[in-house]
Design a protein around this motif. Structure first.
Motif, PDB file in Angstrom:
ATOM      1  N   PRO A  26      31.510  24.396  37.195  1.00 61.33           N
ATOM      2  CA  PRO A  26      32.433  24.755  36.110  1.00 61.33           C
ATOM      3  C   PRO A  26      33.212  26.018  36.466  1.00 61.33           C
ATOM      4  N   GLN A  27      34.489  26.040  36.087  1.00 57.59           N
ATOM      5  CA  GLN A  27      35.345  27.185  36.379  1.00 57.59           C
ATOM      6  C   GLN A  27      35.742  27.861  35.075  1.00 57.59           C
ATOM      7  N   ALA A  28      35.232  29.065  34.843  1.00 55.71           N
ATOM      8  CA  ALA A  28      35.656  29.822  33.667  1.00 55.71           C
ATOM      9  C   ALA A  28      37.052  30.369  33.944  1.00 55.71           C
ATOM     10  N   THR A  29      37.937  30.362  32.929  1.00 58.20           N
ATOM     11  CA  THR A  29      39.266  30.930  33.172  1.00 58.20           C
ATOM     12  C   THR A  29      39.191  32.451  33.057  1.00 58.20           C
ATOM     13  N   VAL A  30      39.977  33.095  33.884  1.00 60.98           N
ATOM     14  CA  VAL A  30      39.994  34.554  33.966  1.00 60.98           C
ATOM     15  C   VAL A  30      41.295  35.030  33.330  1.00 60.98           C
ATOM     16  N   ASP A  31      41.217  36.102  32.528  1.00 57.87           N
ATOM     17  CA  ASP A  31      42.429  36.686  31.958  1.00 57.87           C
ATOM     18  C   ASP A  31      42.482  38.164  32.322  1.00 57.87           C
ATOM     19  N   GLN A  32      43.379  38.522  33.241  1.00 59.53           N
ATOM     20  CA  GLN A  32      43.485  39.915  33.711  1.00 59.53           C
ATOM     21  C   GLN A  32      44.634  40.651  33.035  1.00 59.53           C
ATOM     22  N   PRO A  35      45.142  32.465  31.769  1.00 57.68           N
ATOM     23  CA  PRO A  35      45.183  31.034  31.443  1.00 57.68           C
ATOM     24  C   PRO A  35      46.606  30.604  31.082  1.00 57.68           C
ATOM     25  N   SER A  36      46.883  29.310  31.235  1.00 58.84           N
ATOM     26  CA  SER A  36      48.180  28.755  30.838  1.00 58.84           C
ATOM     27  C   SER A  36      47.908  27.436  30.138  1.00 58.84           C
ATOM     28  N   ASP A  37      48.964  26.675  29.840  1.00 55.84           N
ATOM     29  CA  ASP A  37      48.741  25.359  29.242  1.00 55.84           C
ATOM     30  C   ASP A  37      48.939  24.249  30.276  1.00 55.84           C
ATOM     31  N   PHE A  51      50.045  34.544  37.655  1.00 56.28           N
ATOM     32  CA  PHE A  51      51.304  35.104  37.153  1.00 56.28           C
ATOM     33  C   PHE A  51      51.747  36.226  38.080  1.00 56.28           C
ATOM     34  N   LEU A  52      53.057  36.484  38.078  1.00 54.73           N
ATOM     35  CA  LEU A  52      53.600  37.587  38.862  1.00 54.73           C
ATOM     36  C   LEU A  52      54.076  38.651  37.879  1.00 54.73           C
TER      37      LEU A  52
END
Ligand SMILES: [Zn+2]
Ligand SMILES: [Zn+2]
Ligand SMILES: [Zn+2]
Length: 442
Positions: free
Chosen positions: A220-226, A245-247, A185-186
């Motif tokens: 496996p790739q864990a999603t990151v939420d900053q 994360p997104s959909d 995201f920006l």
């Protein structure tokens, strides 16, 4: 009946179609299969399918080792890969280097590099450049089998910067990353916006879904939420890229890295601060063959333009475009495989309708004066082109009228009516038609 009693081409057929199974492990687990190791003919045939008919420059290793350790796992790399680097994208091309007296054979990954344009050449140099190929990573064996710690042959992956001497090798890594819903995201003064995903349907015609990944177990790739990092800075002075994360699901992808981070230096520099902590993901890039049909012949169709094209985007330099033909919608679309901070990779650069279009006389004059010069024959299609301010935020995007001219089977021109400017596009014909080394960007 034992599997080793089967005709060898049947056994071969079974083996080369095994999924992510570790073929070496399978062979050692079964005594009946174990004897197949000695059947060099099977492994020579399997290797020949990937173009390896001689192992002289692979340290004279047996074809059993060459096939099971190197080709079975890594030969699916051979081809073009498009990286999801924010805004810019990045291309890496893998090929099989058979080796010679000076160099051991390997599967080599080379980054595409284009010169950054100088301010003074943005007006007159409208012709795209061919890429330079910068060695990024090599997958192969040591030159001498006696150096291997085990007799089975150890595959070595190394990065190949110019500065590295044979005694100072950087360990490289090739991984398959699992599917993910991670997005970038920006974060800007006017809000936070998702950066276009890559690939993201329906603008993903460049993605070759038929090509296989290397036969490695996915990481496996864990999603990151900053998102929480941004709370203290609701209105940042400059836009920042961050992870959340997104959909939008993205399929499994390739990651290519060096223990010392050399590979990042091959990608173009981005002007936005980038907080995202995950590795870039590379996806198989479709390289549609170019049919030798004259665009003014009756049998010609817009589908014949499908494939990879290069164009010089003024101050951004040369960019790579995948041209896609949507037969149902009768539209021809230019999708950016590499891009810039205004219109990024993954975005549509233009979208034209292939129904015949009429021009009014002033347009006609403009087109002739600027874009068509001496050309006698052309096909013209009308549509829109994408422009944006830096950032490609939804409210910055504009769709302005364009006319696409098909000049030849290898050349397009897109005339931006409001700007009075046009871009030339040339089909990428593969690297064999040109000298492989150039020095202008080294
Ligand atoms: Zn690794
Ligand atoms: Zn390195
Ligand atoms: Zn160059």
């Amino acid at each position: 009946m034992k599997i080793s009693d089967l005709p060898y081409d049947v056994v071969l057929h079974i083996l080369v179609h095994l999924p992510v199974v570790d073929i070496v492990h399978l062979l050692s687990a079964s005594r009946a299969l174990h004897s197949l190791k000695l059947e060099e003919r099977i492994w020579k045939d399997a290797s020949a399918r990937y173009g390896v008919c001689d192992s002289t420059f692979l340290g004279n290793r047996s074809f059993y080792i060459v096939y099971t350790r190197l080709l079975h796992v890594y030969a699916p790399l051979v081809g073009m890969w498009a990286g999801d680097h924010s805004f810019t994208g990045h291309l890496i091309e893998f090929r099989l280097d058979p080796g010679d007296n000076g160099e051991t054979g390997s599967i080599v990954g080379e980054a595409w590099k284009f010169r950054s344009p100088e301010p003074e050449d943005s007006d007159d140099s409208q012709v795209e450049e061919h890429p330079c190929f910068v060695c990024a990573i090599k997958i192969g064996f040591s030159a001498h089998p006696e150096d291997d710690p085990d007799s089975e042959g150890l595959v070595r992956i190394s990065c190949c910067p110019d500065t590295v001497t044979p005694n100072d090798v950087h360990a490289g890594h090739i991984h398959v990353l699992s599917e993910t819903t991670q997005s970038t995201f920006l974060h800007t003064r006017s809000g936070t916006f998702k950066h276009p995903d890559f690939p993201e349907a329906p603008l993903d015609a460049w993605h070759d879904k038929s090509r296989a990944m290397p036969r490695l177990r996915p990481t496996p790739q864990a999603t990151v939420d900053q998102t929480s990092l941004l709370l203290p800075h609701p209105r940042p002075r400059a836009p920042v890229l961050f992870a959340a994360p997104s959909d939008v699901p993205k399929p499994a992808a390739l990651s290519i890295s060096c223990e010392f981070g050399c590979l990042q230096s091959h990608a173009p520099v981005l002007g936005f601060p980038n907080r995202t902590p995950y590795p870039s993901r590379y996806y198989p890039l479709r390289l549609a063959p170019s049919p030798a049909v004259n665009p003014f012949a009756r049998e010609w169709q817009p589908a014949h333009l499908t494939g990879l094209w290069l164009s010089f985007y003024n101050m951004h330099g040369t960019e790579c475009i995948f041209v896609d033909w949507d037969a149902a919608a009768r539209r021809l679309r230019g999708l950016k495989v590499t891009g810039d901070e205004h219109v990024p990779r993954g975005a549509l650069t233009w979208d034209v309708c292939t129904d015949p279009c009429a021009l009014d006389p002033s347009e006609h004059q403009q087109l002739f004066a600027h874009a068509l010069d001496e050309k006698r024959e052309y096909r013209l299609y009308r549509g829109v082109g994408t422009t944006s301010q830096r950032g490609f935020l939804p409210h910055q995007r504009e769709y302005t009228p364009v006319i696409l001219a098909v000049i030849s089977r290898n050349e397009l021109r897109v005339f931006w009516l409001d700007e009075g400017d046009y871009l030339k596009y040339h089909r990428y014909e593969g690297r064999s038609t040109r000298p492989e080394r150039c020095h202008h960007c080294e």
